[in-house]
Design a protein around this motif. Structure first.
Motif, PDB file in Angstrom:
ATOM      1  N   GLU A 114       0.833  -1.212   0.000  1.00 41.38           N
ATOM      2  CA  GLU A 114       0.000   0.000   0.000  1.00 41.38           C
ATOM      3  C   GLU A 114       0.866   1.259   0.000  1.00 41.38           C
ATOM      4  O   GLU A 114       0.597   2.229  -0.723  1.00 41.38           O
ATOM      5  CB  GLU A 114      -0.903   0.013   1.235  1.00 41.38           C
ATOM      6  CG  GLU A 114      -2.002  -1.034   1.233  1.00 41.38           C
ATOM      7  CD  GLU A 114      -2.770  -1.060   2.541  1.00 41.38           C
ATOM      8  OE1 GLU A 114      -2.481  -0.198   3.417  1.00 41.38           O
ATOM      9  OE2 GLU A 114      -3.644  -1.933   2.711  1.00 41.38           O
ATOM     10  N   LEU A 115       1.919   1.246   0.804  1.00 40.62           N
ATOM     11  CA  LEU A 115       2.770   2.430   0.943  1.00 40.62           C
ATOM     12  C   LEU A 115       3.659   2.659  -0.274  1.00 40.62           C
ATOM     13  O   LEU A 115       4.174   3.768  -0.461  1.00 40.62           O
ATOM     14  CB  LEU A 115       3.646   2.289   2.192  1.00 40.62           C
ATOM     15  CG  LEU A 115       2.906   2.321   3.531  1.00 40.62           C
ATOM     16  CD1 LEU A 115       3.841   1.907   4.670  1.00 40.62           C
ATOM     17  CD2 LEU A 115       2.351   3.724   3.790  1.00 40.62           C
ATOM     18  N   THR A 116       3.839   1.641  -1.099  1.00 43.85           N
ATOM     19  CA  THR A 116       4.719   1.763  -2.269  1.00 43.85           C
ATOM     20  C   THR A 116       3.952   1.671  -3.584  1.00 43.85           C
ATOM     21  O   THR A 116       4.543   1.399  -4.630  1.00 43.85           O
ATOM     22  CB  THR A 116       5.813   0.679  -2.237  1.00 43.85           C
ATOM     23  OG1 THR A 116       5.190  -0.614  -2.204  1.00 43.85           O
ATOM     24  CG2 THR A 116       6.712   0.851  -1.021  1.00 43.85           C
ATOM     25  N   GLY A 117       2.658   1.887  -3.525  1.00 44.75           N
ATOM     26  CA  GLY A 117       1.865   1.843  -4.742  1.00 44.75           C
ATOM     27  C   GLY A 117       1.854   0.488  -5.411  1.00 44.75           C
ATOM     28  O   GLY A 117       1.747   0.390  -6.640  1.00 44.75           O
ATOM     29  N   GLY A 118       1.999  -0.571  -4.601  1.00 43.70           N
ATOM     30  CA  GLY A 118       1.959  -1.925  -5.115  1.00 43.70           C
ATOM     31  C   GLY A 118       3.303  -2.485  -5.552  1.00 43.70           C
ATOM     32  O   GLY A 118       3.420  -3.682  -5.836  1.00 43.70           O
ATOM     33  N   ALA A 119       4.333  -1.643  -5.593  1.00 46.00           N
ATOM     34  CA  ALA A 119       5.624  -2.073  -6.150  1.00 46.00           C
ATOM     35  C   ALA A 119       6.451  -2.909  -5.182  1.00 46.00           C
ATOM     36  O   ALA A 119       7.194  -3.792  -5.597  1.00 46.00           O
ATOM     37  CB  ALA A 119       6.436  -0.855  -6.574  1.00 46.00           C
ATOM     38  N   GLY A 120       6.357  -2.634  -3.885  1.00 43.31           N
ATOM     39  CA  GLY A 120       7.267  -3.248  -2.930  1.00 43.31           C
ATOM     40  C   GLY A 120       8.541  -2.426  -2.805  1.00 43.31           C
ATOM     41  O   GLY A 120       8.719  -1.405  -3.494  1.00 43.31           O
ATOM     42  N   VAL A 121       9.432  -2.853  -1.943  1.00 35.85           N
ATOM     43  CA  VAL A 121      10.672  -2.102  -1.693  1.00 35.85           C
ATOM     44  C   VAL A 121      11.863  -2.796  -2.351  1.00 35.85           C
ATOM     45  O   VAL A 121      11.863  -4.014  -2.522  1.00 35.85           O
ATOM     46  CB  VAL A 121      10.933  -1.963  -0.177  1.00 35.85           C
ATOM     47  CG1 VAL A 121       9.886  -1.083   0.473  1.00 35.85           C
ATOM     48  CG2 VAL A 121      10.985  -3.326   0.512  1.00 35.85           C
ATOM     49  N   PRO A 122      12.884  -2.035  -2.720  1.00 39.11           N
ATOM     50  CA  PRO A 122      14.056  -2.650  -3.355  1.00 39.11           C
ATOM     51  C   PRO A 122      14.931  -3.440  -2.386  1.00 39.11           C
ATOM     52  O   PRO A 122      15.645  -4.351  -2.804  1.00 39.11           O
ATOM     53  CB  PRO A 122      14.816  -1.455  -3.924  1.00 39.11           C
ATOM     54  CG  PRO A 122      14.410  -0.300  -3.064  1.00 39.11           C
ATOM     55  CD  PRO A 122      12.981  -0.562  -2.705  1.00 39.11           C
ATOM     56  N   VAL A 123      14.874  -3.069  -1.088  1.00 37.74           N
ATOM     57  CA  VAL A 123      15.692  -3.751  -0.089  1.00 37.74           C
ATOM     58  C   VAL A 123      14.895  -3.921   1.199  1.00 37.74           C
ATOM     59  O   VAL A 123      14.216  -2.992   1.634  1.00 37.74           O
ATOM     60  CB  VAL A 123      16.996  -2.985   0.238  1.00 37.74           C
ATOM     61  CG1 VAL A 123      17.902  -3.842   1.136  1.00 37.74           C
ATOM     62  CG2 VAL A 123      17.732  -2.573  -1.020  1.00 37.74           C
ATOM     63  N   VAL A 124      14.990  -5.107   1.798  1.00 34.96           N
ATOM     64  CA  VAL A 124      14.466  -5.366   3.143  1.00 34.96           C
ATOM     65  C   VAL A 124      15.643  -5.724   4.040  1.00 34.96           C
ATOM     66  O   VAL A 124      16.465  -6.583   3.688  1.00 34.96           O
ATOM     67  CB  VAL A 124      13.449  -6.527   3.165  1.00 34.96           C
ATOM     68  CG1 VAL A 124      13.041  -6.860   4.604  1.00 34.96           C
ATOM     69  CG2 VAL A 124      12.213  -6.178   2.343  1.00 34.96           C
ATOM     70  N   TYR A 125      15.726  -5.060   5.177  1.00 33.31           N
ATOM     71  CA  TYR A 125      16.764  -5.347   6.171  1.00 33.31           C
ATOM     72  C   TYR A 125      16.105  -6.099   7.320  1.00 33.31           C
ATOM     73  O   TYR A 125      15.266  -5.548   8.048  1.00 33.31           O
ATOM     74  CB  TYR A 125      17.402  -4.054   6.670  1.00 33.31           C
ATOM     75  CG  TYR A 125      18.122  -3.288   5.586  1.00 33.31           C
ATOM     76  CD1 TYR A 125      19.446  -3.569   5.269  1.00 33.31           C
ATOM     77  CD2 TYR A 125      17.472  -2.278   4.859  1.00 33.31           C
ATOM     78  CE1 TYR A 125      20.116  -2.870   4.263  1.00 33.31           C
ATOM     79  CE2 TYR A 125      18.128  -1.576   3.865  1.00 33.31           C
ATOM     80  CZ  TYR A 125      19.454  -1.871   3.570  1.00 33.31           C
ATOM     81  OH  TYR A 125      20.108  -1.181   2.574  1.00 33.31           O
ATOM     82  N   ASP A 126      16.497  -7.354   7.494  1.00 31.84           N
ATOM     83  CA  ASP A 126      15.797  -8.251   8.417  1.00 31.84           C
ATOM     84  C   ASP A 126      16.769  -8.863   9.426  1.00 31.84           C
ATOM     85  O   ASP A 126      17.597  -9.696   9.079  1.00 31.84           O
ATOM     86  CB  ASP A 126      15.111  -9.359   7.609  1.00 31.84           C
ATOM     87  CG  ASP A 126      14.185 -10.229   8.445  1.00 31.84           C
ATOM     88  OD1 ASP A 126      14.295 -10.203   9.686  1.00 31.84           O
ATOM     89  OD2 ASP A 126      13.350 -10.930   7.849  1.00 31.84           O
ATOM     90  N   SER A 127      16.637  -8.446  10.683  1.00 27.25           N
ATOM     91  CA  SER A 127      17.464  -9.005  11.754  1.00 27.25           C
ATOM     92  C   SER A 127      16.694 -10.012  12.598  1.00 27.25           C
ATOM     93  O   SER A 127      17.219 -10.505  13.595  1.00 27.25           O
ATOM     94  CB  SER A 127      17.967  -7.877  12.665  1.00 27.25           C
ATOM     95  OG  SER A 127      16.866  -7.201  13.273  1.00 27.25           O
ATOM     96  N   ILE A 128      15.473 -10.328  12.200  1.00 31.09           N
ATOM     97  CA  ILE A 128      14.614 -11.211  13.002  1.00 31.09           C
ATOM     98  C   ILE A 128      14.763 -12.667  12.575  1.00 31.09           C
ATOM     99  O   ILE A 128      14.881 -13.573  13.387  1.00 31.09           O
ATOM    100  CB  ILE A 128      13.144 -10.764  12.906  1.00 31.09           C
ATOM    101  CG1 ILE A 128      13.007  -9.274  13.267  1.00 31.09           C
ATOM    102  CG2 ILE A 128      12.280 -11.621  13.824  1.00 31.09           C
ATOM    103  CD1 ILE A 128      13.507  -8.934  14.650  1.00 31.09           C
TER     104      ILE A 128
END
Length: 324
Positions: free
Chosen positions: A202-216
């Protein structure tokens, strides 16, 4: 005699023991450091549980800051009285003083206190390589960061804002959401009541993000994959909830020709010149007040068991340190 935390078997926080230890004099290439403060990091629990194997018995902790008390033969970069900080093996930072290789030390500017250094050396250098080495981010890019109110998260949000990078952060509570926003996180998702991947779309107009940083790790892996844009990169730099599952290469293709990396800080500070460059940029931002390091939990070294319980329970916000 110095005092230190040691453990003789892997397990829960109860295996940590507060003991008197003989430190001795530094050998060739070594220094003796008297700690002013010691860092508390989630990675410490990996050694305690055996996720990261270590010969036993062993000390605990990989991050500290203090003063050089003695130098061994062949040490030329440091001398008695120098203020230093460090992060990395060998284990043994949970101590009042220790002998360690001089090659691991980083000179600490006078304007940065020991507690600040112990709270940020590992977290700050991690943030530094995440933002400055992993992916060629540009001003205006939007990324997803899990644990945005954690020790790395709060530094990351501030540094990203300086670079013009928009951060969508995930947190577990409204209290943590407020903290993340106050440190520059543009959008915050409370994952306990929102679908993270749907909200990211929703926040990216359906595109998604180029990078996810995941420490979980285990509990967020699929969400991270589902939040990426076509040809996006998942940076899996921690495993707070457990290791990420085996990667299905076909799933990466189906989801948009995705990439996954599992980086380790040690490989980004192994070269002394690169470590100095990353540390210099970090220390410059902190000394100038552009990045603030807030210590929200302080413990005595003798309270390491409680500190580990608090850390694993998820109640900690931002950075924690041991005051020595």
């Amino acid at each position: 005699m110095a005092k230190a935390i040691r453990f003789y078997e892997t397990g829960g926080p109860e295996v940590l023991r507060w003991e008197s230890v003989e430190v001795g004099d530094p050998g060739p290439g070594e220094v003796r450091v008297r700690h002013g403060a010691v860092g508390l990091n989630f990675a410490d629990t990996y050694f305690r549980t055996g996720m990261y194997p270590a010969p036993l018995p062993a000390g605990m902790g990989v991050e500290g800051a203090g003063v050089v008390e003695a130098v061994g033969a062949g040490v030329t970069d440091f001398r008695e009285g120098d203020r230093v900080t460090y992060t990395g093996s060998p284990l043994g930072a949970y101590s009042t003083e220790r002998v360690m290789p001089a090659a691991h030390l980083i000179a600490l500017p006078d304007g940065i206190e020991f507690e600040t250094a112990a709270a940020m050396t590992m977290r700050g250098l991690t943030t530094s390589y995440l933002l400055r080495r992993i992916h060629p981010l540009q001003a205006g890019d939007t990324v997803l960061l899990h644990a945005a109110a954690g020790g790395v998260g709060l530094i990351f949000c501030q540094w990203a804002k300086l670079l013009g990078i928009n951060v969508i952060g995930t947190v577990s509570t409204d209290e943590k959401a407020a903290v993340a926003r106050a440190h520059g996180c543009g959008e915050v998702i409370v994952y306990t009541r929102e679908n993270v991947a749907e909200r990211v779309r929703e926040l990216t107009g359906g595109a998604g993000v180029p990078v996810v940083y995941d420490s979980i790790g285990a509990s967020t892996f699929q969400t991270s994959i589902d939040s990426l844009a076509r040809r996006g990169l998942l940076v899996a730099f921690g495993t707070a909830s457990g290791p990420i599952p085996p990667i299905d290469a076909m799933q990466l293709a189906v989801k948009g020709s995705l990439f996954v990396t599992r980086p380790a800080l040690a490989d980004y500070i192994a070269d002394p010149a690169e470590r100095a460059e990353l540390a210099g940029e970090l220390f410059g931002h902190v000394a100038a007040g552009r990045i603030s390091i807030e210590i929200n939990q302080r413990y005595g070294l003798e309270d390491a068991e409680k500190a580990h319980r608090d850390l694993e329970s998820g109640i900690s916000i931002g950075s924690s340190v041991f005051s020595v």
